[in-house]
Write a protein that holds these residues in place. Structure first.
Motif, short mmCIF file in Angstrom:
data_model
loop_
_atom_site.label_atom_id
_atom_site.label_comp_id
_atom_site.label_asym_id
_atom_site.label_seq_id
_atom_site.Cartn_x
_atom_site.Cartn_y
_atom_site.Cartn_z
N MET A 1 0.82 -1.20 0.00
CA MET A 1 0.00 0.00 0.00
C MET A 1 0.87 1.26 0.00
O MET A 1 0.52 2.23 -0.66
N ASP A 2 1.97 1.24 0.74
CA ASP A 2 2.85 2.40 0.77
C ASP A 2 3.47 2.67 -0.59
O ASP A 2 3.69 3.82 -0.96
N ASN A 3 3.74 1.59 -1.34
CA ASN A 3 4.31 1.77 -2.68
C ASN A 3 3.34 2.50 -3.60
O ASN A 3 3.75 3.33 -4.41
N ILE A 4 2.07 2.18 -3.47
CA ILE A 4 1.06 2.82 -4.32
C ILE A 4 0.94 4.31 -3.98
O ILE A 4 0.88 5.15 -4.88
N MET A 5 0.94 4.62 -2.70
CA MET A 5 0.84 6.02 -2.29
C MET A 5 2.07 6.82 -2.74
O MET A 5 1.95 7.96 -3.18
N PHE A 7 3.89 6.14 -5.36
CA PHE A 7 3.76 6.29 -6.82
C PHE A 7 2.79 7.41 -7.18
O PHE A 7 3.08 8.24 -8.04
N ILE A 8 1.66 7.49 -6.50
CA ILE A 8 0.68 8.55 -6.77
C ILE A 8 1.27 9.91 -6.45
O ILE A 8 1.10 10.87 -7.21
N ASN A 9 1.97 10.01 -5.36
CA ASN A 9 2.57 11.29 -4.98
C ASN A 9 3.64 11.72 -5.97
O ASN A 9 3.77 12.90 -6.29
N PRO A 14 3.29 15.86 -11.44
CA PRO A 14 3.59 16.18 -12.84
C PRO A 14 2.37 16.12 -13.75
O PRO A 14 2.25 16.91 -14.68
N ILE A 15 1.44 15.22 -13.45
CA ILE A 15 0.23 15.14 -14.27
C ILE A 15 -0.61 16.39 -14.10
O ILE A 15 -1.11 16.96 -15.08
N VAL A 16 -0.77 16.86 -12.88
CA VAL A 16 -1.55 18.07 -12.62
C VAL A 16 -0.89 19.26 -13.31
O VAL A 16 -1.57 20.08 -13.94
#
Length: 47
Positions: A1-5, A7-9, A14-16
């Motif tokens: 779960m920490d890896n996903i968070m 990655f999102i951060n 950059p996407i925004v």
């Protein structure tokens, strides 16, 4: 779960920023398109 968070951060910011810049470019591109479309009329009126 920490890896996903993590990655999102890392990828989310950059996407925004990219979407914001694309929006700004789109509004300026609309102005360029309108200018180009009105160019023939302006050239005819100058003759």
């Amino acid at each position: 779960m920490d890896n996903i968070m993590t990655f999102i951060n890392e990828v989310g910011f950059p996407i925004v920023v990219s979407l914001y810049l694309l929006y700004r470019i789109e509004t300026k591109l609309e102005a360029v398109i309108q200018s180009i479309q009105s160019l023939p009329d302006r050239l005819k009126s100058n003759e």
